[in-house]
Each structure stands twice: as C-alpha cells, then as structure tokens.
Design a protein around this motif. Structure first.
Motif, short mmCIF file in Angstrom:
data_model
loop_
_atom_site.label_atom_id
_atom_site.label_comp_id
_atom_site.label_asym_id
_atom_site.label_seq_id
_atom_site.Cartn_x
_atom_site.Cartn_y
_atom_site.Cartn_z
N ILE A 125 0.83 -1.20 0.00
CA ILE A 125 0.00 0.00 0.00
C ILE A 125 0.87 1.25 0.00
O ILE A 125 0.59 2.22 -0.70
CB ILE A 125 -0.96 0.00 1.21
N VAL A 126 1.93 1.25 0.79
CA VAL A 126 2.83 2.40 0.82
C VAL A 126 3.34 2.72 -0.57
O VAL A 126 3.46 3.89 -0.97
CB VAL A 126 4.00 2.14 1.79
N SER A 127 3.64 1.68 -1.36
CA SER A 127 4.21 1.90 -2.69
C SER A 127 3.22 2.50 -3.67
O SER A 127 3.59 2.92 -4.76
CB SER A 127 4.74 0.57 -3.25
N GLN A 128 1.94 2.55 -3.29
CA GLN A 128 0.94 3.18 -4.16
C GLN A 128 0.97 4.70 -4.04
O GLN A 128 0.53 5.39 -4.96
CB GLN A 128 -0.47 2.68 -3.79
N PHE A 129 1.47 5.24 -2.94
CA PHE A 129 1.49 6.68 -2.72
C PHE A 129 2.75 7.27 -3.35
O PHE A 129 3.87 6.99 -2.90
CB PHE A 129 1.46 6.99 -1.22
N ILE A 130 2.60 8.10 -4.37
CA ILE A 130 3.77 8.56 -5.11
C ILE A 130 4.68 9.42 -4.25
O ILE A 130 5.88 9.50 -4.51
CB ILE A 130 3.40 9.30 -6.40
N GLU A 131 4.15 10.08 -3.21
CA GLU A 131 4.98 10.94 -2.37
C GLU A 131 6.05 10.13 -1.63
O GLU A 131 7.03 10.71 -1.14
CB GLU A 131 4.11 11.70 -1.37
N ARG A 132 5.89 8.82 -1.57
CA ARG A 132 6.84 7.95 -0.90
C ARG A 132 7.77 7.23 -1.88
O ARG A 132 8.52 6.34 -1.48
CB ARG A 132 6.09 6.94 -0.03
N LEU A 133 7.69 7.58 -3.14
CA LEU A 133 8.50 6.96 -4.18
C LEU A 133 9.46 7.97 -4.80
O LEU A 133 9.20 9.18 -4.78
CB LEU A 133 7.61 6.39 -5.29
N SER A 134 10.54 7.49 -5.37
CA SER A 134 11.42 8.37 -6.16
C SER A 134 10.77 8.62 -7.52
O SER A 134 9.92 7.84 -7.98
CB SER A 134 12.79 7.73 -6.34
N TRP A 135 11.19 9.70 -8.19
CA TRP A 135 10.52 10.09 -9.43
C TRP A 135 10.69 9.05 -10.53
O TRP A 135 9.77 8.85 -11.35
CB TRP A 135 11.04 11.45 -9.91
N ASP A 136 11.85 8.36 -10.58
CA ASP A 136 12.07 7.38 -11.64
C ASP A 136 11.17 6.16 -11.46
O ASP A 136 10.72 5.55 -12.44
CB ASP A 136 13.54 6.98 -11.73
N LYS A 137 10.88 5.79 -10.19
CA LYS A 137 9.94 4.70 -9.95
C LYS A 137 8.53 5.10 -10.39
O LYS A 137 7.80 4.30 -10.98
CB LYS A 137 9.95 4.31 -8.47
#
Length: 258
Positions: free
Chosen positions: A5-17
C-alpha cells in the motif's frame, strides 16, 4: 500500512519509480479530503483526509493505481466559524483541482479517478473537471452511491444529519477508531427549520446553531454501522471504477483497521 500500500502513494517513491509505473499504464487516484475542517468535539480536523486516503488505498489495491498527494484545502464555507477550519473560494478551489488534474494527465497518466469526500466540493469538482475527456477522468463521489444511500437509510436513527453525525462517526469508528473520542460526541440541537448556510458555535438563535460543530447525532454511532457503510461505499466505488475501466474491479474482503 503494508509495504504494497505504501508503494501506491507517489509521495513515498522516487521520481524514476513513478515514471516506470506511469509507463506501465497504471491509473491514478487524486484524493480530495480536508485536513483543516472541524468535525465536532469528538473527531479531528483531518477526518476527511483520513477517509479519503483510506478509500484511496483500498481502491488502489484493487486496480493497481498510483495515489497522488491529497488535496487537503477546499471549498468548505459552512465551517469557517470554528477554530482551525479553512475554506478556499470556489474559484480558487476549482482552479487548484483543474491544474493538479491537468498536470497528472500531462505527465502520462491515461486514467484519473478524483476521489471526493466532500459535499460542498461536489459541484466545484465537476466544474474543475468539465474540460477533460470523460473517458480519462472520473469524479468519484464517495457518499453519493446508491448502496451507501440505501444502507444509510436503513441504519440511521438520527432525525437529521450530514456532518460529524451518526453516519460519519460510525465510519470513523470502523476505519480509524483510535481517532474517535466517543465520550465527547455531542448532538446538534433539534432543527426548527433546515436553512442552508454556515454552522455557528456562537449564535444560539440561528437555525444552524451547533455548539460542537456536529450536524446530527454522533452519539448514536457504532462500529457495526460503520462497517456496513464501508462495505456499501466500496461496492459503489467498484461499480463506478468498473464502468470507467470497462472491466470488473475484483476486490478482496475489505479490512476496517488499516
């Protein structure tokens, strides 16, 4: 909250991901939920945001979507007399939603779901999204679906209500019970007449007077009512999203404590 679920929130991901996920064709969700809007004595000001992000996470898990940061300021003029409550003008709110949605679509997203927890925001969001291709952008009205309306009518005991009331408090007892202070819940006075406009904590002669800020009777709320409402909302969302995507949105049994 799980790692998936965390990986669905873009604010918690790097831009390339994020870029790779967009290239893979994943849809996007833009939640709209106030973080500075009174919800009585018993609920926090970010109640709408909590609900928006909970439902966004549930939906994202079902359709493998990316979740953009929540729009936490909006058009909420009915609550500005209560400390901490903020409202943008209608035109500013519409412009903000339109520009954010345009940016998401211009960034390569093919399908955008705007998940709206408000009432006063509904018409404004419709206007903000009116110039986009309806095949790409869908306005999800969280509490306007037929199943929610039916279940709400079956379980509600209050004589009136629409804010920090029996239904909304029940929802929060089911999805975020640690944020609810049931002992502080206070019903609004019996209405002499229903007059659209601002609620007030100070003018006892106003038909919209509510000392606590609740509009309805949150003392009647229960987790069981909340669970029934959550299931109805998820079913409504599944139907709307299935139509938009042109396929069935398969969903597991909903949890109520994430």
């Amino acid at each position: 909250m799980s790692a998936d679920i965390v990986s669905q929130f873009i604010e918690r991901l790097s831009w390339d991901k994020v870029a790779r996920h967009i290239a893979a064709g994943r849809p996007a969700i833009l939640p709209i939920g106030a973080a500075a809007k009174q919800h009585g004595f018993h609920l926090p000001l970010n109640t709408d945001r909590v609900q928006a992000e909970w439902f966004a996470a549930q939906l994202a898990e079902r359709i493998d979507a990316l979740i953009w940061p929540t729009v936490t300021y909006g058009y909420y003029p009915a609550f500005v007399e209560y400390a901490g409550s903020a409202s943008l003008s209608a035109s500013t709110f519409e412009a903000v939603v339109h520009e954010i949605a345009a940016g998401i679509l211009d960034g390569g997203i093919g399908t955008l779901f705007v998940l709206d927890t408000g009432i006063s925001t509904l018409a404004r969001v419709d206007r903000a999204l009116a110039r986009f291709d309806p095949a790409r952008v869908t306005h999800l009205r969280l509490y306007q679906g037929p199943r929610f309306s039916r279940v709400a009518g079956q379980i509600a005991e209050q004589r009136h209500g629409s804010h920090a009331d029996e239904l909304e408090t029940s929802l929060m007892l089911a999805l975020a019970p640690d944020l609810v202070e049931p002992e502080r819940a206070e019903a609004s006075p019996v209405l002499r007449q229903e007059v659209p406009g601002r609620l007030t904590p100070s003018d006892g002669n106003s038909p919209n007077y509510s000392r606590s800020g609740s509009y309805g009777d949150p003392t009647l709320a229960t987790p069981a009512k909340g669970a029934a409402l959550l299931a109805a909302i998820l079913d409504d969302l599944d139907e709307q999203v299935s139509v938009a995507l042109g396929k069935n949105a398969m969903r597991p049994q909903p949890g109520t404590s994430r």
